[in-house]
Write a protein that holds these residues in place. Structure first.
Motif, PDB file in Angstrom:
ATOM      1  N   LEU A  20       0.838  -1.175   0.000  1.00 53.69           N
ATOM      2  CA  LEU A  20       0.000   0.000   0.000  1.00 53.69           C
ATOM      3  C   LEU A  20       0.874   1.224   0.000  1.00 53.69           C
ATOM      4  O   LEU A  20       1.720   1.389   0.865  1.00 53.69           O
ATOM      5  CB  LEU A  20      -0.836   0.013   1.281  1.00 53.69           C
ATOM      6  N   ASN A  22       1.152   5.327   0.153  1.00 56.45           N
ATOM      7  CA  ASN A  22       0.335   6.292   0.856  1.00 56.45           C
ATOM      8  C   ASN A  22       1.003   7.656   0.813  1.00 56.45           C
ATOM      9  O   ASN A  22       1.702   8.063   1.709  1.00 56.45           O
ATOM     10  CB  ASN A  22       0.205   5.790   2.294  1.00 56.45           C
ATOM     11  N   HIS A  34      -2.847   2.987  -2.104  1.00 58.53           N
ATOM     12  CA  HIS A  34      -2.082   1.803  -1.756  1.00 58.53           C
ATOM     13  C   HIS A  34      -2.067   0.854  -2.924  1.00 58.53           C
ATOM     14  O   HIS A  34      -2.927   0.881  -3.781  1.00 58.53           O
ATOM     15  CB  HIS A  34      -2.442   1.178  -0.402  1.00 58.53           C
ATOM     16  N   ASN A 300     -11.673  -1.897  -2.285  1.00 58.51           N
ATOM     17  CA  ASN A 300     -10.492  -1.746  -1.441  1.00 58.51           C
ATOM     18  C   ASN A 300      -9.930  -3.137  -1.249  1.00 58.51           C
ATOM     19  O   ASN A 300     -10.631  -3.981  -0.696  1.00 58.51           O
ATOM     20  CB  ASN A 300     -10.886  -1.128  -0.091  1.00 58.51           C
ATOM     21  N   PRO A 301      -8.731  -3.438  -1.664  1.00 58.32           N
ATOM     22  CA  PRO A 301      -7.706  -2.537  -2.187  1.00 58.32           C
ATOM     23  C   PRO A 301      -7.642  -2.485  -3.709  1.00 58.32           C
ATOM     24  O   PRO A 301      -6.683  -1.951  -4.252  1.00 58.32           O
ATOM     25  CB  PRO A 301      -6.427  -3.201  -1.669  1.00 58.32           C
ATOM     26  N   TYR A 468      -6.413   3.377  -3.972  1.00 63.16           N
ATOM     27  CA  TYR A 468      -5.336   2.390  -4.059  1.00 63.16           C
ATOM     28  C   TYR A 468      -5.106   1.862  -5.460  1.00 63.16           C
ATOM     29  O   TYR A 468      -6.026   1.771  -6.270  1.00 63.16           O
ATOM     30  CB  TYR A 468      -5.656   1.202  -3.119  1.00 63.16           C
TER      31      TYR A 468
END
Lengths: 523, 523
Positions: A20, A22, A34, A300-301, A468
């Motif tokens: 991930l 960030n 991410h 997500n993700p 992400y």
């Protein structure tokens, strides 16, 4: 099958090194990403990636190590709740704890490591990376925290007129204007009215404030539903793989069974109803009572945004199979591709003519995501529809045991669901910032996506939404063997080495439940 | 035995009609009470009580009814987690739900009921009854919510210099000054440093910031420990009776066994170690593994403050029996009698020479109580000492699954544990207010205690601390029979009638686990 790549030449293993990222491009503006890296590549591509990250980032958050050593006492790991031991939460797991240790080392002995700062790419936490909060939201929060200044002349110079106006409106919705009192366990009624109106405006279908439960972020709401639905390990929930590990963690904590369904990377993380049916059938054949289906949209993700047609099929599936639909819709404002649009599952169900009597549906929303990214405020809600009054009473009881969620978070949830309109100055500013942020995010995704694609052995789907990217990295056989020798999963091995070498904190793909495929061949 | 009163003349039943009063004498200053009434008395004494309440109170909070009726769907009461059904939380239970309904009725049809407002006496919620927040705390919170104004000239006119100074100090403790970012899962390290220093100043013994877990009020911390310690119904926790129902509720939710020990009303709610030993032995003989002892000091709802000698005996008991000591110390600032003083269990243990290796000890603290009563901010912490590093890691994991507690609550917890010193103006003001509040509270307790004692059939122990009185009411036989005919517990029957007749919301004693004694005689 799904995750093996068949081809010639170089022998590698597709593993699930998921990480991930960030970062903020400009400290002041950008929310985090991410990413999953499914295999390591040559050191030169790793360096290229690192350089890109360093260039794109200019800050990192810090945090201390969680605990010092103590001597054992009556309580041992053997004697505590085994469900706690079973629970895993990778986005704040082993790699993050190692990062915190390295950060302490850097602080104590600057220059002792091959990098000067830790880059926390393990979670969507925009403001830790320099994104500034939206002024309007913070002005209103500050005024509600200290209403005594609202009448003072100096306040006019410090706060915009519309913030002052909104603060008054909100205070008038709070019994006794007491922002320091416990509220109704579902949240302050007036704020729920505002949120319901926001949902109605978004969906074009009615929303009932009594269906809303305001919570400290979306996580406690998810826990509450897990607690309600799971009575034993025979109770199962269909969850996407890969998934945000809150779901696997809370299912483990409540002692239920995670029934996985797989998102198809080849078709941009497609969610196929045929896959849902297959997994449901299999789980039922093992004696599992499947209670609910978890859908995360935008993903997500994985970042995919479901097509409306796909959502209709999912609703139909839940209705036919008698499943509760748990819709994680916290990224509803993070959609970056013009051809996709967010549709809430409630809107989809209602547009199919399905009402409260047809489907149990829970929608989770949070103030932590969107363009505002107010993670630290811990605001959120769930909209609970279709349950019987008796079951609703039980949900209320669960909410009441923790009394209520924090009032600032409740206020912020109402602001996020009723943001300023374009006419007023600070509102326009907010909307401009909002629009600008999403545009910049889009470029940022594109930049990173292109960077990943240019690296050897890395593939990466387009991020349509959420925060992400989720690239796949193919690890060379030598790396796999080194991981095996170290008795570590290859993806964890990769992440640990990446951190130790570069200071970049990522999370292994297995933390999201992603399955490691057997040895296969590069195309 | 304990709860029967033996004597002549009038035949009644001692029942456990427990209720909580929650009022401010002056709207602006006073925190709430709660009280237990152990039996009804004549209607004239009920009227006298009501008149007293009306005179003492001038406000009430409002809240809406929790849910509208929906049709049943896949999920039914039979199919949900049976532990949820088992859980009870009386302070927001049946009577409160009825009160919310009556409030809606009053709103829709003013004058339709024999009263004009609902008086919520069911929970310690000072600001809902008009107590004003402490200015210094709110100034600092507002500045941390919107730090952009800190440098502006107008801020000097609106905020005190020491608030501005403290806000800067706090912001400098937060990585990137980002009050909107997820923090370390235990809470922001700098704020934990401040809290640890506050504990150290209070106790005279060191406190480690890494032992602190900041939470959204004390309730989630209690849940976390229950989740850690309870693996099955064979795991038990010794809990006081009467008790704050958070404990029975969370033990039920996590599927453990509550092992009751009884506080002795005759000796001012004394906690006898002989009683602890007796109940522990009995539980063990039934195959229960008792993991921990819960002690609430000052007591909730009983208001007693433990003597240091008593605390030493409790510490010794936990050490000898290998029990975790869960010390609910949220009322540590609410002590009203000059002869009693709050001592934390950690201080007591350390002063006995017991360190980390001798005792597993958890102390819970909250911003909701004390002289500030900031219930809606949901701040709190637990100090966890004596656990092995492996178990500590599991506690950290539990904390991390919810990411972190809300940052405003974290900041407030640090303020509460390091309130302003006497030199600076706003600090002096705060301290004056603090002192004044406690003094007024003391008078208030005394007034109510005297009022209860003057009523026929009511007895009431002195409140030494906390926010509650806990009177006993003796119900006449006729009332008991009417309750039986209505298939209701007599205390619930009494509370419901009291609410319907007067608008005063109280909670039956059985909600605190208080046992109803067999028929007995008035002296």
């Amino acid at each position: 099958m799904r995750r093996s790549v068949i081809g010639g030449a170089k022998r590698t293993t597709t593993t699930t090194c998921l990480f991930l990222l960030n970062h903020a491009h400009h400290r002041s503006l950008l929310p985090p990403l991410h990413h999953r890296l499914d295999s390591s590549s040559s050191s030169s591509s790793a360096t290229a990636l690192l350089l890109l990250l360093r260039r794109l980032s200019s800050s990192s958050s810090s945090a201390s190590s969680p605990s010092p050593p103590n001597m054992p006492n009556p309580v041992s790991v053997q004697s505590i709740n085994p469900k706690v031991l079973k629970c895993e939460y990778a986005v704040r797991g082993e790699i993050v704890i190692l990062a915190q240790r390295l950060q302490e080392e850097l602080k104590a002995k600057p220059g002792s490591l091959p990098f000067d700062e830790i880059l926390y790419c393990n979670i969507g936490n925009p403001q830790s990376l320099g994104q500034l909060p939206i002024t309007f939201f913070r002005e209103v929060l500050a005024l509600c925290d200290h209403p005594a200044i609202l009448d003072k002349a100096e306040a006019q110079g410090l706060f915009s007129a519309d913030s002052i106006k909104r603060a008054w409106q909100i205070l008038d919705q709070i019994p006794g204007r007491a922002t320091g009192a416990y509220s109704h366990s579902q949240g302050i009624k007036g704020l729920r009215d505002t949120i319901a109106a926001g949902i109605e405006a978004r969906d074009g279908f009615p929303a009932n404030p009594n269906d809303l439960f305001l919570t400290d972020g979306a996580s406690p709401a998810v826990h509450m539903m897990m607690q309600l639905l799971i009575g034993s390990e025979k109770d199962g929930l269909l969850c996407p793989i890969p998934q945000y590990p809150l779901y696997s963690a809370s299912i483990a904590l409540h002692g239920g069974s995670l029934v996985p369904y797989y998102l198809d990377e080849e078709t941009g993380w497609g969610l196929e109803v045929s896959e849902l049916k297959k997994q449901l059938k299999e789980a039922r054949s093992k004696g599992i009572t499947v209670k609910a289906l978890v859908v995360i949209n935008p993903g997500n993700p994985t970042g995919q945004v479901l097509a409306e047609e796909n959502q209709r099929a999912i609703v139909e599936f839940c209705k036919q199979e008698g499943l509760v639909l748990l819709a994680d819709e916290v990224y509803q404002e993070n959609v970056y591709v013009p051809e996709k649009k967010f549709h809430s599952f409630k809107k989809v169900a209602r547009s199919m003519g399905y009402g409260d009597n047809d489907l149990c549906l829970v929608s989770f929303q949070s103030v932590s995501k969107g363009y505002h990214g107010e993670c630290g405020k811990r605001g959120g809600y769930m909209e609970v529809t279709g349950f019987s009054p008796e079951v609703r009473e039980q949900i209320y009881k669960l909410a009441s045991v923790n009394l209520c969620s924090n009032i600032s978070g409740q206020i912020l949830a109402s602001l996020v669901m009723s943001p300023p309109k374009a006419f007023i100055l600070s509102l326009s500013l907010s909307l401009f910032v909002n629009d600008f942020l999403l545009k910049v995010q889009d470029n940022y995704w594109q930049t990173l996506e292109d960077a990943f694609k240019s690296l050897e052995g890395i593939t990466c789907n387009k991020a349509e939404g959420a925060m992400y990217l989720f690239p796949r990295i193919k690890l060379p056989e030598k790396a796999i063997k080194a991981a095996e020798a170290a008795k570590t999963a290859p993806d964890l091995f990769y992440c640990r080495r990446l951190l130790n070498a570069t200071g970049v904190v990522v999370v292994p793909g297995s933390g999201f439940g992603q399955v490691r495929t057997s040895p296969c061949f590069l195309k």
